[in-house]
Design an enzyme around this catalytic site. Structure first.
Site, PDB file in Angstrom:
ATOM      1  N   LYS A  66      -9.158 -38.639  22.951  1.00 38.79           N
ATOM      2  CA  LYS A  66      -9.293 -37.435  21.964  1.00 38.79           C
ATOM      3  C   LYS A  66      -8.539 -37.649  20.401  1.00 38.79           C
ATOM      4  CE  LYS A  66     -10.279 -33.694  24.964  1.00 38.79           C
ATOM      5  NZ  LYS A  66      -9.690 -32.253  25.628  1.00 38.79           N
ATOM      6  N   ASP A 102     -12.463 -27.482  21.960  1.00 40.55           N
ATOM      7  CA  ASP A 102     -11.419 -26.795  22.949  1.00 40.55           C
ATOM      8  C   ASP A 102     -10.897 -25.616  22.290  1.00 40.55           C
ATOM      9  OD1 ASP A 102     -11.863 -28.788  24.976  1.00 40.55           O
ATOM     10  OD2 ASP A 102     -10.351 -30.247  24.110  1.00 40.55           O
TER      11      ASP A 102
HETATM   12  P1  NDP Z   1      -1.664 -34.928  28.659  1.00 43.26           P
HETATM   13  O1  NDP Z   1      -1.450 -35.730  29.460  1.00 43.26           O
HETATM   14  O2  NDP Z   1      -2.020 -35.026  26.968  1.00 43.26           O
HETATM   15  O3  NDP Z   1      -0.590 -33.720  28.733  1.00 43.26           O
HETATM   16  C1  NDP Z   1      -0.078 -33.201  29.798  1.00 43.26           C
HETATM   17  C2  NDP Z   1       1.207 -32.189  29.772  1.00 43.26           C
HETATM   18  O4  NDP Z   1       1.635 -31.952  30.675  1.00 43.26           O
HETATM   19  C3  NDP Z   1       2.309 -33.206  29.039  1.00 43.26           C
HETATM   20  O5  NDP Z   1       3.028 -32.266  27.975  1.00 43.26           O
HETATM   21  C4  NDP Z   1       3.465 -33.239  30.143  1.00 43.26           C
HETATM   22  O6  NDP Z   1       4.557 -33.233  29.636  1.00 43.26           O
HETATM   23  C5  NDP Z   1       3.015 -32.099  30.971  1.00 43.26           C
HETATM   24  N1  NDP Z   1       3.590 -32.585  32.359  1.00 43.26           N
HETATM   25  C6  NDP Z   1       2.996 -33.263  33.270  1.00 43.26           C
HETATM   26  N2  NDP Z   1       3.720 -33.286  34.299  1.00 43.26           N
HETATM   27  C7  NDP Z   1       4.802 -32.305  34.170  1.00 43.26           C
HETATM   28  C8  NDP Z   1       5.627 -31.843  35.056  1.00 43.26           C
HETATM   29  N3  NDP Z   1       5.916 -32.508  36.332  1.00 43.26           N
HETATM   30  N4  NDP Z   1       6.594 -31.073  34.632  1.00 43.26           N
HETATM   31  C9  NDP Z   1       6.419 -30.525  33.314  1.00 43.26           C
HETATM   32  N5  NDP Z   1       5.419 -30.908  32.315  1.00 43.26           N
HETATM   33  C10 NDP Z   1       4.671 -31.919  32.933  1.00 43.26           C
HETATM   34  O7  NDP Z   1      -2.952 -34.008  28.988  1.00 43.26           O
HETATM   35  P2  NDP Z   1      -3.947 -33.065  28.304  1.00 43.26           P
HETATM   36  O8  NDP Z   1      -2.718 -32.306  27.225  1.00 43.26           O
HETATM   37  O9  NDP Z   1      -5.070 -33.562  27.531  1.00 43.26           O
HETATM   38  O10 NDP Z   1      -4.347 -32.139  29.438  1.00 43.26           O
HETATM   39  C11 NDP Z   1      -3.708 -31.111  30.104  1.00 43.26           C
HETATM   40  C12 NDP Z   1      -4.595 -30.869  31.307  1.00 43.26           C
HETATM   41  O11 NDP Z   1      -5.549 -29.710  30.778  1.00 43.26           O
HETATM   42  C13 NDP Z   1      -5.162 -31.897  31.994  1.00 43.26           C
HETATM   43  O12 NDP Z   1      -5.122 -31.632  33.392  1.00 43.26           O
HETATM   44  C14 NDP Z   1      -6.774 -31.485  31.666  1.00 43.26           C
HETATM   45  O13 NDP Z   1      -7.759 -31.834  32.498  1.00 43.26           O
HETATM   46  C15 NDP Z   1      -6.918 -30.020  31.155  1.00 43.26           C
HETATM   47  N6  NDP Z   1      -7.826 -29.599  30.333  1.00 43.26           N
HETATM   48  C16 NDP Z   1      -8.659 -28.807  30.536  1.00 43.26           C
HETATM   49  C17 NDP Z   1      -9.652 -28.299  29.752  1.00 43.26           C
HETATM   50  C18 NDP Z   1     -10.604 -27.315  30.098  1.00 43.26           C
HETATM   51  O14 NDP Z   1     -11.599 -27.373  29.192  1.00 43.26           O
HETATM   52  N7  NDP Z   1     -10.406 -26.665  31.047  1.00 43.26           N
HETATM   53  C19 NDP Z   1      -9.615 -28.808  28.352  1.00 43.26           C
HETATM   54  C20 NDP Z   1      -8.678 -29.881  28.084  1.00 43.26           C
HETATM   55  C21 NDP Z   1      -7.879 -30.463  29.051  1.00 43.26           C
HETATM   56  P3  NDP Z   1       5.230 -34.465  28.743  1.00 43.26           P
HETATM   57  O15 NDP Z   1       4.804 -33.880  27.320  1.00 43.26           O
HETATM   58  O16 NDP Z   1       6.747 -34.494  28.902  1.00 43.26           O
HETATM   59  O17 NDP Z   1       4.401 -35.809  28.807  1.00 43.26           O
END
Ligand code: NDP
Length: 273
Positions: A66, A102
């Protein structure tokens, strides 16, 4: 025949978007096909070149492209400009225009539940691309307070500086949830099997009496820890299917000029569960 694609890494093969958009295209009487298209990061620029010559009608962009794709397009519109992230590409001749649906998709999903965001105090957990879109959506909808909480403080602070919202660490989450009206999980973690630490932390969080809703933007998890937490406080819960449907409806509108009812997008998702 109009051709659409969703591009992402190998995970795009599991995307529900083809099922959703193909059903809506058929119902709207539009001759078209929407396909999942895996693209590795090193092939992203040539995929954009291909879009220009193929005469594609439009595309969606999902993880992890993205942000990278935003720098490869001819123009960015609307929320994509401030976010620097694109989930929808509109093709105009040989020009590729990037949008982010989004942001309106999240707001429409929350408001479809009768929750008015304006004046709510909100906390967003996570600091990735989706958390950025959610934080911008809440800010634009007039939330009284938007605080982003995440484990990587540098990343949280960058997000907060960019979008002019508040930043905090996961250690502050208990105080925040005790004071907030809307709690959104925008991390990729939704069940204890994905993170036992997160499950223990969330289960112990307080919620106040005026809390309106807990939203997890993920979907398809049977043992959702955010849902269990909301239920233990008798608070309404919504998963990410409605956001998925609303962002798809916005994209469809940009590509075709038509916005069918959101139920047309939700129905194929519900049968996929
Ligand atoms: P990213 O990989 O960019 O971000 C994931 C975030 O989750 C990061 O901030 C990460 O932390 C955090 N994280 C992961 N594991 C942990 C943990 N164990 N403890 C604390 N924090 C954690 O993904 P996206 O932001 O792109 O997407 C996030 C979710 O949203 C995905 O599962 C995606 O499928 C969903 N989504 C759903 C949409 C919808 O239309 N319903 C649209 C877009 C996304 P850190 O910052 O430390 O890496």
């Amino acid at each position: 025949m109009k051709l659409f694609r969703v591009i992402g890494d190998e995970r795009v093969a599991h995307s529900l978007s083809p099922r959703m958009h193909n059903a809506v295209l058929a119902k709207a009487g539009i001759a078209g096909s929407y396909q999942a298209w895996p693209v590795q990061p090193e092939a992203l620029a040539s995929a954009m070149d291909e879009f220009r010559v193929l005469g594609l009608a439009g595309a969606n962009v999902t993880v992890p492209h993205k942000q990278a794709v935003a720098g490869m397009l001819d123009e960015l519109h609307g929320y994509a400009v401030e976010l620097g992230a694109v989930n929808t590409i509109v093709v105009q001749g040989d020009r590729l225009i990037g949008h982010n649906t989004d942001v309106p998709g999240f707001r429409a999903a929350v408001e479809s539940q009768g929750v008015v965001i304006e004046s709510l105090a909100c906390v967003v957990v996570g600091a990735g691309g989706a958390a950025r879109a959610v934080a911008l959506s809440l800010r634009e909808a007039g939330a009284k307070r938007v605080c982003v909480a995440g484990r990587s403080l540098g990343k949280v602070k960058r997000l907060a500086d960019d979008l002019k919202v508040e930043a905090c660490g996961l250690g502050d989450l208990a105080d925040l949830t005790a004071a907030c009206d809307l709690v959104v999980n925008a991390t990729s973690v939704s069940c204890a099997s994905e993170s036992a630490d997160m499950a223990a932390m969330v289960g112990a969080l307080p919620l106040n009496q005026r809390a309106r809703m807990v939203v997890d933007i993920n979907y398809g998890r049977s043992d959702n820890l955010w849902e269990q937490w909301a239920s233990s406080h008798s608070i309404r819960f919504m998963d990410g299917l409605a956001m998925l449907a609303h962002q798809a409806r916005e994209s469809f509108g940009l590509w075709t000029g038509i916005k069918p009812p959101v139920q047309d997008f939700l129905a194929p998702l519900e049968t996929a569960q």
